[in-house]
Write a protein that holds these residues in place. Structure first.
Motif, PDB file in Angstrom:
ATOM      1  N   ALA A  22      -2.882  -6.245  -3.872  1.00 16.10           N
ATOM      2  CA  ALA A  22      -2.713  -6.168  -5.335  1.00 16.10           C
ATOM      3  C   ALA A  22      -1.253  -6.390  -5.721  1.00 16.10           C
ATOM      4  N   TYR A  23      -0.584  -7.289  -5.006  1.00 20.41           N
ATOM      5  CA  TYR A  23       0.853  -7.489  -5.221  1.00 20.41           C
ATOM      6  C   TYR A  23       1.195  -7.947  -6.635  1.00 20.41           C
ATOM      7  N   ALA A  24       0.246  -8.600  -7.302  1.00 18.95           N
ATOM      8  CA  ALA A  24       0.545  -9.131  -8.635  1.00 18.95           C
ATOM      9  C   ALA A  24       0.417  -8.071  -9.727  1.00 18.95           C
ATOM     10  N   GLN A  25      -0.106  -6.922  -9.364  1.00 19.11           N
ATOM     11  CA  GLN A  25      -0.255  -5.860 -10.363  1.00 19.11           C
ATOM     12  C   GLN A  25       0.982  -4.972 -10.364  1.00 19.11           C
ATOM     13  N   PRO A  26       1.197  -4.224 -11.467  1.00 18.89           N
ATOM     14  CA  PRO A  26       2.366  -3.325 -11.493  1.00 18.89           C
ATOM     15  C   PRO A  26       2.286  -2.302 -10.365  1.00 18.89           C
ATOM     16  N   LEU A  27       3.442  -1.924  -9.860  1.00 17.54           N
ATOM     17  CA  LEU A  27       3.495  -0.939  -8.770  1.00 17.54           C
ATOM     18  C   LEU A  27       2.955   0.397  -9.286  1.00 17.54           C
ATOM     19  N   ASP A  28       1.938   0.896  -8.643  1.00 14.08           N
ATOM     20  CA  ASP A  28       1.274   2.117  -9.087  1.00 14.08           C
ATOM     21  C   ASP A  28       1.419   3.166  -7.978  1.00 14.08           C
ATOM     22  N   ILE A  29       2.561   3.856  -8.004  1.00 14.23           N
ATOM     23  CA  ILE A  29       2.843   4.843  -6.955  1.00 14.23           C
ATOM     24  C   ILE A  29       1.772   5.947  -6.905  1.00 14.23           C
ATOM     25  N   PRO A  30       1.337   6.478  -8.059  1.00 21.65           N
ATOM     26  CA  PRO A  30       0.298   7.519  -7.980  1.00 21.65           C
ATOM     27  C   PRO A  30      -0.964   7.046  -7.256  1.00 21.65           C
ATOM     28  N   ALA A  31      -1.388   5.804  -7.540  1.00 15.07           N
ATOM     29  CA  ALA A  31      -2.596   5.283  -6.886  1.00 15.07           C
ATOM     30  C   ALA A  31      -2.370   5.108  -5.383  1.00 15.07           C
ATOM     31  N   LEU A  32      -1.190   4.607  -5.031  1.00 16.96           N
ATOM     32  CA  LEU A  32      -0.893   4.405  -3.606  1.00 16.96           C
ATOM     33  C   LEU A  32      -0.796   5.745  -2.877  1.00 16.96           C
ATOM     34  N   ALA A  33      -0.201   6.713  -3.538  1.00 15.92           N
ATOM     35  CA  ALA A  33      -0.094   8.042  -2.925  1.00 15.92           C
ATOM     36  C   ALA A  33      -1.480   8.637  -2.711  1.00 15.92           C
ATOM     37  N   ARG A  34      -2.383   8.350  -3.635  1.00 17.30           N
ATOM     38  CA  ARG A  34      -3.764   8.851  -3.472  1.00 17.30           C
ATOM     39  C   ARG A  34      -4.432   8.189  -2.266  1.00 17.30           C
ATOM     40  N   ILE A  35      -4.187   6.894  -2.081  1.00 15.98           N
ATOM     41  CA  ILE A  35      -4.761   6.206  -0.918  1.00 15.98           C
ATOM     42  C   ILE A  35      -4.253   6.861   0.368  1.00 15.98           C
ATOM     43  N   ALA A  36      -2.993   7.264   0.354  1.00 17.65           N
ATOM     44  CA  ALA A  36      -2.384   7.866   1.551  1.00 17.65           C
ATOM     45  C   ALA A  36      -2.627   9.377   1.634  1.00 17.65           C
ATOM     46  N   TYR A  37      -3.279   9.923   0.635  1.00 14.07           N
ATOM     47  CA  TYR A  37      -3.564  11.368   0.605  1.00 14.07           C
ATOM     48  C   TYR A  37      -2.297  12.213   0.664  1.00 14.07           C
ATOM     49  N   VAL A  38      -1.252  11.790  -0.050  1.00  9.54           N
ATOM     50  CA  VAL A  38      -0.004  12.563  -0.087  1.00  9.54           C
ATOM     51  C   VAL A  38       0.509  12.596  -1.524  1.00  9.54           C
ATOM     52  N   SER A  39       1.512  13.435  -1.765  1.00  7.60           N
ATOM     53  CA  SER A  39       2.106  13.485  -3.099  1.00  7.60           C
ATOM     54  C   SER A  39       2.956  12.232  -3.319  1.00  7.60           C
ATOM     55  N   GLU A  40       3.289  11.966  -4.573  1.00  6.48           N
ATOM     56  CA  GLU A  40       4.057  10.756  -4.880  1.00  6.48           C
ATOM     57  C   GLU A  40       5.437  10.775  -4.210  1.00  6.48           C
ATOM     58  N   ALA A  41       6.122  11.909  -4.327  1.00  6.34           N
ATOM     59  CA  ALA A  41       7.466  11.990  -3.742  1.00  6.34           C
ATOM     60  C   ALA A  41       7.401  11.863  -2.221  1.00  6.34           C
ATOM     61  N   TYR A  42       6.403  12.508  -1.628  1.00 11.00           N
ATOM     62  CA  TYR A  42       6.245  12.440  -0.167  1.00 11.00           C
ATOM     63  C   TYR A  42       5.889  11.008   0.255  1.00 11.00           C
ATOM     64  N   PHE A  43       5.082  10.343  -0.569  1.00 12.40           N
ATOM     65  CA  PHE A  43       4.696   8.965  -0.253  1.00 12.40           C
ATOM     66  C   PHE A  43       5.927   8.057  -0.173  1.00 12.40           C
TER      67      PHE A  43
END
Lengths: 132, 136
Positions: A22-43
């Motif tokens: 999804a490189y063409a979409q805006p960077l969505d740290i909350p969504a990525l952190a959810r995929i990794a099962y971690v908090s945003e800051a920890y991600f």
């Protein structure tokens, strides 16, 4: 301990793969952190520790790599490619491209050669190495 | 002169899980599953092609010390294990849908390339797998 590291790595890799898709979409740290099962800051922190760069920089390099592919393989305009890979400003795209590749998009296009290997390899191996 | 590629190897972190994925999910068949004492010799192959086997190798003693094995496992889980596998299929989109229904981790969707249609996925450990429907 090692098993925990492996599991964290694997989850971060899953998030990085999502960025690749999804490189063409805006960077969505909350969504990525959810995929990794971690908090945003920890991600952000563990992504950098694991892969050597922040998620933001990784996404920039992925977008620039995709734009390099389009500059090489298509006749689309630089502005069109800029938008297609997820940049919203031509100025930011050109500046980021030059910062990472060392050439302007147009200079790169003129100098580039087409490559004929499986796309997964060009994606991995032509991603510019400037970690910034 | 060599005449064929018959055996290749990829590091996996758990051989039971690897067997479940490569055979149960991807649909390969077991070539050999034998306890050699010092290691479990676990190979798989594409159905009908036993002459080209893939060793699902667990990094660890005695072939490498535990510290080295730990490093290898970390690299595999980061997607930098050094191995990947390419398979051919007759219908990339159909294979993609079948694997999607099984919950596979994809790296990208079926895409038209100059050489055919291909897509990517990862095994449960982080190894990359490429599946291609070649232009005939």
């Amino acid at each position: 301990m090692s098993r925990a590291v492996e599991e964290t790595n694997r989850r971060l890799l899953r998030a990085r793969d999502a960025m690749d898709r999804a490189y063409a979409q805006p960077l969505d740290i909350p969504a990525l952190a959810r995929i990794a099962y971690v908090s945003e800051a920890y991600f952000i922190r563990t992504f950098r520790a694991t892969f050597g760069e922040t998620p933001h920089r990784y996404l920039q390099r992925r977008r620039v790599e995709r734009s390099m592919f389009m500059l090489r393989e298509t006749t689309r305009s630089v502005t069109d490619i800029c938008t297609a890979v997820g940049f919203t400003s031509l100025g930011t795209f050109s500046r980021t491209f030059r910062d990472i590749v060392g050439q302007s998009p147009t200079e790169y296009r003129h100098a580039a050669k087409q490559v004929a290997v499986p796309t997964c390899f060009t994606r991995a191996w032509t991603r510019p190495v400037n970690f910034g | 002169m060599m005449t064929a590629t018959t055996l290749s190897s990829i590091f996996v972190l758990d051989q039971d899980e690897a067997l479940d994925f490569y055979v149960g999910t991807l649909g390969l068949e077991v070539n050999t599953d034998q306890d050699l004492g010092f290691m479990r010799w676990l190979t798989v192959n594409v159905p009908g092609d036993p002459g080209r086997a893939i060793l699902l190798e667990r990094p660890g003693p005695p072939s490498m010390d535990e510290a080295t094995a730990e490093r290898v496992r970390e690299l595999v889980s980061k997607g930098a294990g050094g191995g990947w596998i390419g398979f051919d299929t007759d219908d990339a989109r159909k294979t993609y849908e079948e694997l999607k229904a099984k919950g596979v981790d994809f790296t990208d969707e079926p895409t038209e390339r100059p050489y055919g249609v291909d897509f990517g996925l990862r095994d449960p450990f982080g190894n990359a797998i490429r599946i291609v429907q070649r232009v005939r």
